[in-house]
Every structure is written in structure tokens, then in C-alpha cells.
Design a protein around this motif. Structure first.
Motif, PDB file in Angstrom:
ATOM      1  N   LEU A  85      40.084  55.286  35.883  1.00  0.00           N
ATOM      2  CA  LEU A  85      41.466  55.328  36.354  1.00  0.00           C
ATOM      3  C   LEU A  85      42.388  55.986  35.329  1.00  0.00           C
ATOM      4  O   LEU A  85      43.248  56.795  35.692  1.00  0.00           O
ATOM      5  CB  LEU A  85      41.962  53.919  36.679  1.00  0.00           C
ATOM      6  N   THR A  86      42.222  55.636  34.065  1.00  0.00           N
ATOM      7  CA  THR A  86      43.123  56.165  33.044  1.00  0.00           C
ATOM      8  C   THR A  86      42.768  57.598  32.658  1.00  0.00           C
ATOM      9  O   THR A  86      43.648  58.455  32.576  1.00  0.00           O
ATOM     10  CB  THR A  86      43.120  55.274  31.789  1.00  0.00           C
ATOM     11  N   ARG A  87      41.504  57.872  32.418  1.00  0.00           N
ATOM     12  CA  ARG A  87      41.096  59.211  31.963  1.00  0.00           C
ATOM     13  C   ARG A  87      41.089  60.232  33.089  1.00  0.00           C
ATOM     14  O   ARG A  87      41.644  61.324  32.943  1.00  0.00           O
ATOM     15  CB  ARG A  87      39.692  59.156  31.359  1.00  0.00           C
ATOM     16  N   ASP A  88      40.452  59.896  34.183  1.00  0.00           N
ATOM     17  CA  ASP A  88      40.237  60.875  35.247  1.00  0.00           C
ATOM     18  C   ASP A  88      41.434  61.003  36.184  1.00  0.00           C
ATOM     19  O   ASP A  88      41.717  62.089  36.685  1.00  0.00           O
ATOM     20  CB  ASP A  88      38.999  60.511  36.068  1.00  0.00           C
ATOM     21  N   LEU A  89      42.110  59.886  36.457  1.00  0.00           N
ATOM     22  CA  LEU A  89      43.200  59.918  37.424  1.00  0.00           C
ATOM     23  C   LEU A  89      44.582  59.825  36.795  1.00  0.00           C
ATOM     24  O   LEU A  89      45.589  59.921  37.500  1.00  0.00           O
ATOM     25  CB  LEU A  89      43.011  58.787  38.448  1.00  0.00           C
ATOM     26  N   GLY A  90      44.651  59.555  35.497  1.00  0.00           N
ATOM     27  CA  GLY A  90      45.940  59.511  34.812  1.00  0.00           C
ATOM     28  C   GLY A  90      46.788  58.299  35.133  1.00  0.00           C
ATOM     29  O   GLY A  90      48.007  58.329  34.978  1.00  0.00           O
ATOM     30  N   VAL A  91      46.159  57.210  35.556  1.00  0.00           N
ATOM     31  CA  VAL A  91      46.894  55.992  35.893  1.00  0.00           C
ATOM     32  C   VAL A  91      47.254  55.254  34.601  1.00  0.00           C
ATOM     33  O   VAL A  91      46.424  55.128  33.698  1.00  0.00           O
ATOM     34  CB  VAL A  91      46.042  55.082  36.811  1.00  0.00           C
ATOM     35  N   VAL A 102      46.843  50.381  36.518  1.00  0.00           N
ATOM     36  CA  VAL A 102      45.470  49.877  36.487  1.00  0.00           C
ATOM     37  C   VAL A 102      45.452  48.400  36.839  1.00  0.00           C
ATOM     38  O   VAL A 102      44.620  47.946  37.631  1.00  0.00           O
ATOM     39  CB  VAL A 102      44.820  50.124  35.110  1.00  0.00           C
ATOM     40  N   GLU A 103      46.392  47.649  36.283  1.00  0.00           N
ATOM     41  CA  GLU A 103      46.463  46.211  36.568  1.00  0.00           C
ATOM     42  C   GLU A 103      46.692  45.964  38.057  1.00  0.00           C
ATOM     43  O   GLU A 103      46.032  45.121  38.664  1.00  0.00           O
ATOM     44  CB  GLU A 103      47.584  45.565  35.752  1.00  0.00           C
ATOM     45  N   ILE A 104      47.596  46.718  38.663  1.00  0.00           N
ATOM     46  CA  ILE A 104      47.873  46.568  40.085  1.00  0.00           C
ATOM     47  C   ILE A 104      46.639  46.903  40.908  1.00  0.00           C
ATOM     48  O   ILE A 104      46.261  46.175  41.831  1.00  0.00           O
ATOM     49  CB  ILE A 104      49.071  47.448  40.499  1.00  0.00           C
ATOM     50  N   ILE A 105      45.975  47.994  40.569  1.00  0.00           N
ATOM     51  CA  ILE A 105      44.786  48.426  41.308  1.00  0.00           C
ATOM     52  C   ILE A 105      43.673  47.384  41.197  1.00  0.00           C
ATOM     53  O   ILE A 105      43.039  47.025  42.192  1.00  0.00           O
ATOM     54  CB  ILE A 105      44.322  49.809  40.816  1.00  0.00           C
TER      55      ILE A 105
END
Length: 159
Positions: A84-90, A95-98
Motif C-alpha cells: 500500500l505504501t510503496r506501490d500505491l502511495g497510501v 493504510v490504517e483505514i484500509i
């Protein structure tokens, strides 16, 4: 050299000579990894893992000596966070919400599965049983005879 590592071990865990706790198989069939091994495997800094724990994104177990131990489930969760953080930039709030929504969806799915299991069980009992239940659930009433009903009086016709 093994003093700090050995005191942080759980029963059945074995420390390597490089200070990394080697995964061991237990009754659950799950391995446990120390923070340095996880950080090295995923090419992240150990402080990143600590941050994820502080933010509530990861919940590694702890030894009696308070050493973090990451299970295979924790690693799977970490892979999701990193994707989520690296590939999608979240960001971490996203991330917590997802992750929370995924947990809720998994709970709801298990409830639906449980309900479907119940319905299948009821259907397996047979349609005859359902018909019997339906007939006993309805209250029988007497139907009025149409011939005994008289038509309403017409007041305009008498004048």
C-alpha cells in the motif's frame, strides 16, 4: 555473544550466531522472526517496524525479555502495508483505514458464511418440513359464503 539473544528466546526458538532468531515450527506450524531479520528481509529500517507498531498497524508478540517476535501472519500484514505504501502511495492513516475495513469485511464475510451454513442446514431438513411449518404458522379462518350476503339497499330506487 549469545547472552542477550538466548535470554530473549521462547521455548523452541533457536538463535543463530548472527543474533537473528531463526524461525521454528511449533504446534501451530508458524515461525517467529526477530525485528532485525524482518527488516533485512523487507529492506526496511527496524525503526519503520517500530513505527508501524506504534501506529497500531502491526502487533508483534513479545518474549519475556520484551523482544519483538513477528509471526508469519505479521509478515503477511507487513507485506500488505508495504504494498500500500510503496506501490500505491497510501499514507499511514490511509493504510490504517484500509486495514480496518479489510478486518470488518472479513468479519462480515464470516457472518454471511455462518448464515449460509444455517440456511443450508434448514433446507437440508426437507421441503416437507417447511410446508408443515408454513401450515402451522398460518391461522385458518372460515371463508364467508357469497350467497348469504345480501346486496346493499338502494335508497334512490325507492323514491
Amino acid at each position: 555473544m549469545c547472552g542477550a539473544i538466548c535470554s530473549a528466546r521462547r521455548d523452541g526458538d533457536r538463535a543463530g550466531h548472527d543474533g537473528v532468531l531463526m524461525p521454528t515450527k511449533r504446534g501451530t506450524g508458524r515461525g517467529y522472526y526477530m525485528i532485525s531479520a524482518v527488516a533485512s528481509k523487507y529492506n526496511i529500517h527496524p525503526q519503520t517496524l517500530r513505527l508501524y507498531e506504534r501506529e497500531g498497524l502491526l502487533r508483534p508478540s513479545r518474549t519475556d525479555g520484551n523482544t519483538r517476535l513477528y509471526s508469519d501472519d505479521d509478515l503477511q500484514e507487513l507485506e500488505t502495508i508495504l504494498a500500500l505504501t510503496r506501490d500505491l502511495g497510501v499514507n499511514l492513516a490511509g493504510v490504517e483505514i484500509i486495514l480496518n475495513m479489510r478486518r470488518k469485511m472479513e468479519r462480515m464475510q464470516s457472518e454471511v458464511n455462518e448464515f449460509m451454513h444455517y440456511v443450508k442446514g434448514e433446507l437440508a431438513r426437507g421441503l416437507g418440513d417447511w410446508e408443515q411449518r408454513l401450515n402451522t404458522a398460518l391461522v385458518p379462518t372460515a371463508t364467508p359464503k357469497l350467497s348469504s350476503l345480501s346486496p346493499p339497499a338502494d335508497d334512490d330506487a325507492s323514491q
